[in-house]
Design a protein around this motif. Structure first.
Motif, PDB file in Angstrom:
ATOM      1  N   SER A 156     -14.276   1.103  -6.596  1.00  0.00           N
ATOM      2  CA  SER A 156     -13.171   0.234  -6.168  1.00  0.00           C
ATOM      3  C   SER A 156     -13.178  -1.068  -6.950  1.00  0.00           C
ATOM      4  O   SER A 156     -12.124  -1.573  -7.350  1.00  0.00           O
ATOM      5  CB  SER A 156     -13.248  -0.036  -4.661  1.00  0.00           C
ATOM      6  OG  SER A 156     -14.317  -0.891  -4.337  1.00  0.00           O
ATOM      7  N   ILE A 160     -10.028  -2.153  -9.495  1.00  0.00           N
ATOM      8  CA  ILE A 160      -9.256  -3.366  -9.228  1.00  0.00           C
ATOM      9  C   ILE A 160      -9.432  -4.397 -10.338  1.00  0.00           C
ATOM     10  O   ILE A 160      -8.453  -4.969 -10.834  1.00  0.00           O
ATOM     11  CB  ILE A 160      -9.668  -3.963  -7.862  1.00  0.00           C
ATOM     12  CG1 ILE A 160      -9.252  -3.002  -6.743  1.00  0.00           C
ATOM     13  CG2 ILE A 160      -9.047  -5.347  -7.651  1.00  0.00           C
ATOM     14  CD1 ILE A 160      -9.909  -3.293  -5.415  1.00  0.00           C
ATOM     15  N   PRO A 214      -4.586  -1.066  -7.041  1.00  0.00           N
ATOM     16  CA  PRO A 214      -4.446  -2.178  -6.094  1.00  0.00           C
ATOM     17  C   PRO A 214      -4.413  -3.522  -6.813  1.00  0.00           C
ATOM     18  O   PRO A 214      -5.126  -3.730  -7.801  1.00  0.00           O
ATOM     19  CB  PRO A 214      -5.711  -2.062  -5.230  1.00  0.00           C
ATOM     20  CG  PRO A 214      -6.207  -0.663  -5.434  1.00  0.00           C
ATOM     21  CD  PRO A 214      -5.819  -0.298  -6.826  1.00  0.00           C
ATOM     22  N   ALA A 216      -3.975  -7.859  -5.832  1.00  0.00           N
ATOM     23  CA  ALA A 216      -3.934  -8.834  -4.745  1.00  0.00           C
ATOM     24  C   ALA A 216      -2.574  -9.502  -4.596  1.00  0.00           C
ATOM     25  O   ALA A 216      -2.230  -9.977  -3.509  1.00  0.00           O
ATOM     26  CB  ALA A 216      -5.016  -9.890  -4.958  1.00  0.00           C
ATOM     27  N   GLN A 220      -0.981  -4.807  -2.567  1.00  0.00           N
ATOM     28  CA  GLN A 220      -2.161  -5.130  -1.767  1.00  0.00           C
ATOM     29  C   GLN A 220      -2.727  -3.938  -1.005  1.00  0.00           C
ATOM     30  O   GLN A 220      -3.934  -3.893  -0.765  1.00  0.00           O
ATOM     31  CB  GLN A 220      -1.834  -6.265  -0.793  1.00  0.00           C
ATOM     32  CG  GLN A 220      -1.507  -7.587  -1.474  1.00  0.00           C
ATOM     33  CD  GLN A 220      -1.195  -8.681  -0.477  1.00  0.00           C
ATOM     34  OE1 GLN A 220      -0.870  -8.419   0.679  1.00  0.00           O
ATOM     35  NE2 GLN A 220      -1.300  -9.920  -0.925  1.00  0.00           N
ATOM     36  N   SER A 221      -1.890  -2.991  -0.595  1.00  0.00           N
ATOM     37  CA  SER A 221      -2.369  -1.926   0.295  1.00  0.00           C
ATOM     38  C   SER A 221      -1.870  -0.550  -0.130  1.00  0.00           C
ATOM     39  O   SER A 221      -1.154   0.129   0.626  1.00  0.00           O
ATOM     40  CB  SER A 221      -1.923  -2.212   1.739  1.00  0.00           C
ATOM     41  OG  SER A 221      -2.371  -3.473   2.172  1.00  0.00           O
ATOM     42  N   PHE A 252      -7.075   1.511  -0.126  1.00  0.00           N
ATOM     43  CA  PHE A 252      -7.627   0.201  -0.462  1.00  0.00           C
ATOM     44  C   PHE A 252      -6.725  -0.899   0.089  1.00  0.00           C
ATOM     45  O   PHE A 252      -5.503  -0.735   0.177  1.00  0.00           O
ATOM     46  CB  PHE A 252      -7.749   0.022  -1.979  1.00  0.00           C
ATOM     47  CG  PHE A 252      -8.729   0.965  -2.636  1.00  0.00           C
ATOM     48  CD1 PHE A 252     -10.040   1.028  -2.213  1.00  0.00           C
ATOM     49  CD2 PHE A 252      -8.327   1.784  -3.688  1.00  0.00           C
ATOM     50  CE1 PHE A 252     -10.952   1.895  -2.816  1.00  0.00           C
ATOM     51  CE2 PHE A 252      -9.217   2.644  -4.296  1.00  0.00           C
ATOM     52  CZ  PHE A 252     -10.531   2.702  -3.856  1.00  0.00           C
ATOM     53  N   GLU A 253      -7.341  -2.017   0.408  1.00  0.00           N
ATOM     54  CA  GLU A 253      -6.601  -3.227   0.737  1.00  0.00           C
ATOM     55  C   GLU A 253      -7.264  -4.380   0.006  1.00  0.00           C
ATOM     56  O   GLU A 253      -8.472  -4.606   0.155  1.00  0.00           O
ATOM     57  CB  GLU A 253      -6.601  -3.485   2.241  1.00  0.00           C
ATOM     58  CG  GLU A 253      -5.718  -4.660   2.632  1.00  0.00           C
ATOM     59  CD  GLU A 253      -5.469  -4.727   4.130  1.00  0.00           C
ATOM     60  OE1 GLU A 253      -4.961  -5.774   4.577  1.00  0.00           O
ATOM     61  OE2 GLU A 253      -5.782  -3.756   4.836  1.00  0.00           O
ATOM     62  N   VAL A 254      -6.495  -5.074  -0.813  1.00  0.00           N
ATOM     63  CA  VAL A 254      -7.065  -6.113  -1.670  1.00  0.00           C
ATOM     64  C   VAL A 254      -6.337  -7.429  -1.423  1.00  0.00           C
ATOM     65  O   VAL A 254      -5.146  -7.464  -1.126  1.00  0.00           O
ATOM     66  CB  VAL A 254      -6.988  -5.688  -3.165  1.00  0.00           C
ATOM     67  CG1 VAL A 254      -5.560  -5.473  -3.601  1.00  0.00           C
ATOM     68  CG2 VAL A 254      -7.676  -6.687  -4.064  1.00  0.00           C
ATOM     69  N   THR A 261     -11.587 -12.556  -5.139  1.00  0.00           N
ATOM     70  CA  THR A 261     -10.848 -11.334  -4.856  1.00  0.00           C
ATOM     71  C   THR A 261     -11.718 -10.441  -3.979  1.00  0.00           C
ATOM     72  O   THR A 261     -12.890 -10.215  -4.273  1.00  0.00           O
ATOM     73  CB  THR A 261     -10.498 -10.589  -6.155  1.00  0.00           C
ATOM     74  OG1 THR A 261      -9.717 -11.438  -6.989  1.00  0.00           O
ATOM     75  CG2 THR A 261      -9.702  -9.326  -5.866  1.00  0.00           C
ATOM     76  N   ARG A 263     -11.817  -6.742  -1.417  1.00  0.00           N
ATOM     77  CA  ARG A 263     -11.165  -5.472  -1.116  1.00  0.00           C
ATOM     78  C   ARG A 263     -11.855  -4.821   0.069  1.00  0.00           C
ATOM     79  O   ARG A 263     -13.043  -5.005   0.302  1.00  0.00           O
ATOM     80  CB  ARG A 263     -11.145  -4.542  -2.322  1.00  0.00           C
ATOM     81  CG  ARG A 263     -12.373  -3.654  -2.541  1.00  0.00           C
ATOM     82  CD  ARG A 263     -13.581  -4.413  -2.927  1.00  0.00           C
ATOM     83  NE  ARG A 263     -14.665  -3.586  -3.457  1.00  0.00           N
ATOM     84  CZ  ARG A 263     -15.875  -4.066  -3.662  1.00  0.00           C
ATOM     85  NH1 ARG A 263     -16.169  -5.337  -3.387  1.00  0.00           N
ATOM     86  NH2 ARG A 263     -16.816  -3.284  -4.158  1.00  0.00           N
ATOM     87  N   THR A 265     -12.156  -0.893   1.910  1.00  0.00           N
ATOM     88  CA  THR A 265     -11.983   0.528   1.621  1.00  0.00           C
ATOM     89  C   THR A 265     -12.007   1.317   2.920  1.00  0.00           C
ATOM     90  O   THR A 265     -12.872   1.098   3.767  1.00  0.00           O
ATOM     91  CB  THR A 265     -13.112   1.040   0.705  1.00  0.00           C
ATOM     92  OG1 THR A 265     -13.124   0.275  -0.512  1.00  0.00           O
ATOM     93  CG2 THR A 265     -12.926   2.514   0.364  1.00  0.00           C
TER      94      THR A 265
END
Length: 284
Positions: A156, A160, A214, A216, A220-221, A252-254, A261, A263, A265
């Protein structure tokens, strides 16, 4: 709930530790080195032999490549893929696979996913699909630790920070389904094991990732792709008898926390969250 269905064989792990202790204290009586106990351990012979064996196991990819060849040949003969070839050491990936649709899929072969080598990959411009295949042949390794370390901690962060798209991950090798790594998928149903050359294989563990990287600010999601979206993973699943409820989906969410930064998972399987991380800083 678990990141991967199988778990470490704790009884085998205990036996490995016990045998390692025996080797450390009784190795001087093995072989014909002509040294007494003190001379043997003072000489460095024991440590040198252990390091040599470790190096041999770590350096050789021959048995892993033989396994991959058997699998891909079987998929081609069964009509699940059109062609495949090994790309050799000249490239930053290991195999190219021509799918029945004409799409080009690229496979990057890795060992256990908790190592730094997991961070080293490069998606070629020609790839319509790019997947990472983990062949971890150490029966003493913890598959759940390896899977989470590889997917969340390492992959991840690389995806990113480098904006490098990975469509999915396969975690599967010749140790799966053996006494060293029992597979829940075939417990009580050995008909699900497929005989392939010298191997008896359970269905692979397949992880699908988002189709976009992903970000930011702008993405983002992103949610995981579906199995039918990634033809190479769908082919693996169909060829080796995987089931819909066994497929893993990675979301993922970042975002940002102050200047960092971060993230999170999430791994889903059979409609349930199997593992969810907190928002974790990407270290670079």
């Amino acid at each position: 709930m678990s990141v991967i269905p199988c778990e470490q064989n704790r009884e085998l792990r205990t036996k490995i530790k016990q045998f390692a202790e025996t080797l450390k204290t009784q190795s001087h009586i093995l072989g014909e080195h002509g040294l007494d106990e003190r001379e043997f351990y003072d000489s460095g012979l024991f440590r040198g032999a252990i390091e040599r064996i470790r190096g041999q196991f770590a350096a050789t990819m021959a048995n892993k490549r033989e396994f991959v060849r058997e699998v891909l040949d079987h998929m081609k003969e069964g009509g699940y893929i059109a062609q495949w070839r090994s790309t050799g050491e000249a490239n930053r990936h290991d195999y190219t696979v021509t799918m029945n649709s004409g799409k080009l899929a690229v496979i990057e072969l890795k060992g256990c996913l908790d190592g730094n080598n997991t961070n080293i990959f490069e998606r070629p411009a020609s790839a319509r699909e790019f997947v990472i295949w983990s062949v971890c042949t150490n029966p003493g390794a913890d598959p759940r630790r390896n899977a989470w370390s590889g997917i969340h901690t390492r992959l991840s962060a690389e995806i990113i920070s480098r904006q490098e798209l990975v469509d999915g991950v396969i975690i599967w090798d010749m140790v799966c389904g053996t006494i060293g790594r029992p597979c829940p998928k075939v417990e009580g149903n050995h008909r699900r094991l497929k005989d392939l050359g010298n191997y008896r294989l359970p269905p692979p563990c397949i992880y699908l990732m988002p189709a976009t990287v992903p970000d930011a600010r702008n993405n983002q999601s992103p949610k995981s792709q579906n199995l039918e979206d990634v033809e190479i993973l769908s082919a693996f699943n169909a060829c080796f008898g995987g089931r819909d409820e066994e497929i893993n989906f990675i979301d993922f969410e970042v975002g940002y926390q102050e200047n960092d930064t971060v993230r999170a998972t999430t791994i889903r399987r059979d409609g349930k969250d199997q593992k969810v991380s907190e928002a974790t800083k990407i270290l670079r």
